[in-house]
Scaffold this active site. Structure first.
Site, mmCIF file in Angstrom:
data_model
loop_
_atom_site.group_PDB
_atom_site.id
_atom_site.type_symbol
_atom_site.label_atom_id
_atom_site.label_comp_id
_atom_site.label_asym_id
_atom_site.label_seq_id
_atom_site.Cartn_x
_atom_site.Cartn_y
_atom_site.Cartn_z
ATOM 1 N N ILE A 102 0.841 -1.188 0.000
ATOM 2 C CA ILE A 102 0.000 0.000 0.000
ATOM 3 C C ILE A 102 0.880 1.242 0.000
ATOM 4 O O ILE A 102 2.002 1.231 0.508
ATOM 5 C CB ILE A 102 -0.958 -0.007 1.228
ATOM 6 C CG1 ILE A 102 -1.940 1.168 1.176
ATOM 7 C CG2 ILE A 102 -0.196 -0.057 2.536
ATOM 8 C CD1 ILE A 102 -3.045 1.093 2.241
ATOM 9 N N CYS A 103 0.379 2.315 -0.619
ATOM 10 C CA CYS A 103 1.021 3.618 -0.561
ATOM 11 C C CYS A 103 2.428 3.555 -1.179
ATOM 12 O O CYS A 103 2.622 3.008 -2.245
ATOM 13 C CB CYS A 103 1.018 4.099 0.892
ATOM 14 S SG CYS A 103 1.537 5.797 1.165
ATOM 15 N N GLY A 104 3.413 4.101 -0.518
ATOM 16 C CA GLY A 104 4.763 4.176 -1.057
ATOM 17 C C GLY A 104 5.398 2.833 -1.339
ATOM 18 O O GLY A 104 6.319 2.746 -2.163
#
Length: 203
Positions: A102-104
């Site tokens: 998730i995300c970065g």
């Protein structure tokens, strides 16, 4: 080690709110969540919490795990310090064990070449494009995406930074914690604040 162990990568600046829905419901339904750091030295989350990893990355084996979870962190975008975790993701996928990012962490997987030929999502398409990866044609505008396992590689879940509930929904579905009706109720309850979903989820 049991067959229900899930590994959560932890590192300085990791976004501690992103895996919480998933890990809470996994633990509640009999899974063991173990934290993995580059070493076993404590790390400090983005929220300022100190976490002591249960094991170091060089001790991690896909054969001991049902899933590797990678969260966002400032460090994904400021250098190569977290590259070993993207390498671990490759090892897991090659062994047929799923990975959830998730995300970065999705940018880390992009730099590793793991998103070049499979459906995925992230914060926005141009965030991943900035990594120079070759998978732009496979980017999906969605809260979260699960690319199923094949004979040669494990399943891969990706999600954007504002979607910890959708991220958890995909994880809980992949590992069979909830069936379709309860997965829908889970998302309606925690994402949409729909009180009618509570009885379905807890029934």
């Amino acid at each position: 080690m049991t067959g229900t162990t899930v590994h959560l990568a932890v590192y300085d600046t990791f976004a501690d709110w992103e895996p919480g829905f998933a890990t809470a419901h996994l633990t509640r339904h009999g899974h063991t969540v173990r934290t993995v750091g580059l070493t076993t030295e404590p790390v400090t989350t983005m929220g300022g919490l100190r976490v002591t990893p249960d094991l170091a990355l060089d001790e991690l084996s896909p054969g001991d795990s049902r899933l590797l979870v990678l969260t966002g962190a400032s460090l994904w975008d400021t250098g190569t310090a977290l590259a070993p975790f993207a390498g671990a993701a490759r090892t897991f996928l090659d062994a047929g064990v799923p990975v959830a990012a998730i995300c970065g962490a999705t940018a880390g997987l992009a730099r590793e070449g793991l998103l070049d030929d499979r459906p995925h999502t992230s914060a926005v398409s141009f965030y991943l494009a900035a990594t120079g990866y070759a998978g732009g044609a496979h980017y999906v505008e969605a809260d979260a995406v699960t690319d199923p396992a094949t004979a040669s590689r494990g399943a891969l879940i990706t999600a954007g930074p504002t979607e910890p509930v959708a991220f958890a929904r995909e994880i809980l579905g992949l590992l069979g914690v909830y069936g379709p009706e309860k997965l829908d109720a889970f998302h309606r309850l925690f994402h949409d604040s729909d009180p009618s979903a509570y009885e379905v989820l807890e029934g």
